[in-house]
Scaffold this active site. Structure first.
Site, PDB file in Angstrom:
ATOM      1  N   ARG A  36       0.829  -1.226   0.000  1.00  0.00           N
ATOM      2  CA  ARG A  36       0.000   0.000   0.000  1.00  0.00           C
ATOM      3  C   ARG A  36       0.851   1.259   0.000  1.00  0.00           C
ATOM      4  NH1 ARG A  36      -5.357  -1.207   3.796  1.00  0.00           N
ATOM      5  NH2 ARG A  36      -6.543  -2.186   2.121  1.00  0.00           N
ATOM      6  N   LYS A 197     -22.190 -16.398   1.383  1.00  0.00           N
ATOM      7  CA  LYS A 197     -23.586 -16.098   1.706  1.00  0.00           C
ATOM      8  C   LYS A 197     -24.267 -15.116   0.776  1.00  0.00           C
ATOM      9  CE  LYS A 197     -23.025 -17.049   6.635  1.00  0.00           C
ATOM     10  NZ  LYS A 197     -23.128 -16.498   7.976  1.00  0.00           N
ATOM     11  N   GLY A 354     -11.351  -8.769  -0.920  1.00  0.00           N
ATOM     12  CA  GLY A 354     -10.253  -9.529  -0.303  1.00  0.00           C
ATOM     13  C   GLY A 354     -10.048 -10.930  -0.842  1.00  0.00           C
ATOM     14  N   GLY A 377     -14.229  -2.889   1.055  1.00  0.00           N
ATOM     15  CA  GLY A 377     -15.542  -2.299   1.325  1.00  0.00           C
ATOM     16  C   GLY A 377     -15.976  -1.258   0.310  1.00  0.00           C
TER      17      GLY A 377
END
Length: 396
Positions: A36, A197, A354, A377
Site C-alpha cells: 500500500r 452467503k 479480499g 468495502g
C-alpha cells in the site's frame, strides 16, 4: 468525469494535503508488507515534480478516537522513506502545534507524515472542526485513498469541502477502471459473484441484475440459488431461509434480461480438507451425505464461453472453496480464461474484494487483469450502486 486530477491543479510552492491509505501490516515495529505504501508513490512523486509540498494524512487501525501508541504511524516512516527515496518528517499530531511546526519547516522536496487521524474522536464523526484544523495546514487537498472513500470522515470527506480538491493517481486509476466496468461499459458485461452467503451480497446482486448482461453465481451462494430452484444440495453450505429472496433475484434478472449462470455440475466431498476424496456429479445429483465444494468442468466450460462473448468482466468472489486443493480448480480455470482474454485485448477485466484478490493471486493471474482493486468495502459499495462520500465530495 466530474472530479479533477493532479493535472488540473497548480501545485507549485503549495502545501498539498494528501489523504492516503497506508494501513499496512506491522510486526515488532517493522512493516511486513509495503504494497500500500508503494502504491502511493506515483501521487507523491507527481506532487513533488510539480513543486508541491506533500503532507500525508492517514489512519491506522481502530484506536476509537484515543491515542493508542501501538497504532502510531511513526513506525511507517522507514518504509515510506525507502519507497520514496527521500527523508520523511513525522509530526506527533495531525492538527495543532506539532503539525503546524512540521509544515512550516518544509522546504521544496520535503515530505511530512502526520500522526493517525483516528487518534481524534472527531475523525469518524466527520467533525467540521477537526476537518477545519487539518485543512488549515494546507492549500490543496488530494484524496488518494479510494479504499477509505466509502467513509464520510473528516480526512476523507470533510476537508474536500474546504480546500480545492482533486483525486490522486491511485484514486484516478480506480475511478477510471470502475467507470469503464459499470459506468459506461463496453457490452456485453458479465459479473462473477461468489462467496459464502447470499445475505451479505443482496444489495450487490440486486444492483447487478439491472446493470449486467450475464451474472455468474458461485461459491456457497450458488447452493442457495440451487435450493431456490428446488434442487437438493445435501450437507452443502446453503442459506435455506434465503431461498425466497434468491427466487426474487432470479425473477428480477429475468425481467431485466440478465442471464444468470448457476453450476450445471459440481464437485462434492464428504469432508472439507485438502486432497479429500471427491467426485463430480450433476448439480441436481448431490448425495445427501456430501457437500458441494466447487463448480465442475462443464460449468467452467459454460463460464468460459460466456467470457469469450463478453467485452467487460467484473469479478467479486471465488467459485468454490478456493483455499484448498482440489476445490480451487474452477476458480483457477475461470480466472486463467479471463486473464487470457484480457491479454489478447478482447476483454476489460476488473476485480476486487479480499477473497477475490487472494484467489487471483493464487491462480497466478492477478497481473493479467485490467485492474485489481484492493479496496474491499469501497469496491463492494461501488458495485452495489451506492454513492461513496469521499468520491462525491471531489465532485462538489
Amino acid at each position: 468525469m466530474a472530479w479533477k486530477t493532479l493535472d488540473d491543479m497548480d501545485l507549485s510552492g503549495k502545501v498539498v494535503l494528501v489523504r492516503v491509505d497506508i494501513n499496512v501490516p506491522v510486526e515488532n515495529g517493522v512493516v511486513t508488507d509495503a504494497t500500500r505504501i508503494e502504491k502511493i508513490v506515483p501521487t507523491i512523486s507527481d506532487i513533488l515534480e510539480k513543486g508541491g509540498k506533500p503532507v500525508l494524512l492517514a489512519h491506522f487501525g481502530r484506536p476509537k478516537g484515543k491515542v493508542v501508541p501501538e497504532m502510531s504511524l511513526k513506525p511507517l516512516v522507514p518504509a515510506l522513506e525507502a519507497a520514496l527515496g527521500r527523508k520523511v518528517t513525522f509530526a506527533e499530531d495531525c492538527i495543532g502545534g506539532p503539525a503546524k511546526k512540521a509544515v512550516a519547516a518544509m522546504q521544496p522536496g520535503d515530505v511530512v507524515l502526520l500522526e493517525n487521524t483516528r487518534f481524534h474522536a472527531g475523525e469518524e464523526k466527520n467533525d467540521p472542526e477537526l476537518a477545519a484544523g487539518m485543512a488549515a495546514l494546507g492549500e490543496i487537498y488530494v484524496n488518494d485513498a479510494f479504499s477509505a472513500a466509502h467513509r464520510a470522515h473528516s480526512s476523507t470527506e470533510g476537508i474536500a469541502h474546504i480546500l480545492p480538491s482533486c483525486a490522486g493517481r491511485l484514486m484516478e486509476a480506480e475511478l477510471k477502471a470502475l467507470e469503464a466496468a459499470l459506468g459506461t461499459p463496453q457490452r456485453p458485461v458479465t459479473a462473477v459473484v461468489g462467496g459464502a452467503k447470499v445475505s451479505t451480497k443482496l444489495d450487490l446482486l440486486g444492483n447487478l441484475v439491472s446493470k449486467v448482461d450475464n451474472l455468474v453465481i458461485g461459491g456457497g451462494m450458488a447452493n442457495t440459488f440451487l435450493v431456490a430452484k428446488g434442487i437438493e444440495v445435501g450437507k452443502s453450505l446453503a442459506e435455506r431461509d434465503m431461498a425466497e429472496t434468491a427466487k426474487e433475484i432470479l425473477n428480477k434478472a429475468a425481467a431485466a434480461n440478465c442471464r444468470i449462470i448457476l453450476p450445471v455440475d459440481v464437485v462434492v466431498a464428504r469432508e472439507f480438507k485438502a486432497g479429500a476424496e471427491n467426485e463430480t456429479v450433476a448439480a441436481d445429483a448431490c448425495p445427501a451425505d456430501a457437500m458441494i465444494l466447487d463448480a465442475g468442468p462443464e460449468t467452467v466450460a459454460e463460464i468460459s464461453a460466456v467470457f469469450e462473448n463478453s467485452k467487460t468482466l467484473i469479478w467479486n468472489g471465488p467459485l468454490g472453496a478456493f483455499e484448498i486443493a482440489p476445490f480451487d480448480a474452477a476458480t483457477n480455470a475461470a480466472a486463467k480464461k479471463a486473464a487470457e482474454l484480457t491479454e489478447a485485448g478482447g476483454l476489460i477485466s476488473v476485480a476486487g474484494g479480499g477473497d477475490t484478490v487472494a484467489a487471483l493471486n493464487k491462480a497466478g493471474v492477478a497481473e493479467a487483469f485490467s485492474y485489481i482493486s484492493t479496496a474491499g468495502g469501497a469496491f463492494l459499495e461501488w458495485m452495489e450502486g451506492k454513492e461513496l462520500p469521499g468520491v462525491a465530495a471531489l465532485n462538489k
